[in-house]
Design an enzyme around this catalytic site. Sequence first.
Site: not given
Ligand code: IMP
Length: 198
Positions: A8, A70, A153-154, A156, A176, A181-182
């Site tokens: 990534t 992902d 981020f994202g 959250d 967190k 999930h992660r």
């Molecule tokens: P991708 O897994 O790179 O396709 O990303 C998916 C999208 O989901 C990212 O651009 C974030 O906006 C969001 N995202 C991924 N992981 C998280 C997280 O742990 N918290 C909040 N948003 C997340």
Amino acid sequence: MKKLVLATRNRDKVREISALLSDLGVEVLALDAFPQIGPIAEDSGTLEGNALLKAEAVRRATGLPALGDDTGLEVHSLYGEPGVYSSRYSGEHATYAENVSKLLAAMKSFPPRRRAARFRCALVFVAPEIGARTVEGVCRGSILEEPRGTRGFGYDPVFLPKGFGKTLAEMDLSLKNKLSHRGLAMKEMLPILREYFK
Ligand code: IMP
């Protein structure tokens, strides 16, 4: 020291995953260390498939074991949207804030019982000797009407995990990582990595 490449370029993911792998005793490299690797298509249609595409492309290009992540946010009353399209919900190069705005607009006037959501994270580890190993982590919660918090981020700032009074963006990284999930996916993945790198 043995090496593991995170498939990534997302610095926020790299920060979280590096913290989760800090005890593994391997050198964790991010894709930034390999500028020769171009964009990787994420067009499988599933989180697991996309994580595999990323990990496999990076393993092939570097010759090193690779870990792909992902993640999607799945909102029950939006039939699982934005899901696998979470990063481009509001357009190809959308910012986090644009995606959050689109989500809040799509859920405007939804009552609390229609705000249930979950994050789903697929992690895939690819290494020559063992092929591909896939795990998943799920974090259930709900979508707030307004963003709260400046960490993470994202999505959250609008995600309130079930059983907690704070959004993921109001928590420090170590909290967190314990409930996300992660973090939960990594709990499944760590024994596989420990066995491989021992
Ligand atoms: P991708 O897994 O790179 O396709 O990303 C998916 C999208 O989901 C990212 O651009 C974030 O906006 C969001 N995202 C991924 N992981 C998280 C997280 O742990 N918290 C909040 N948003 C997340």
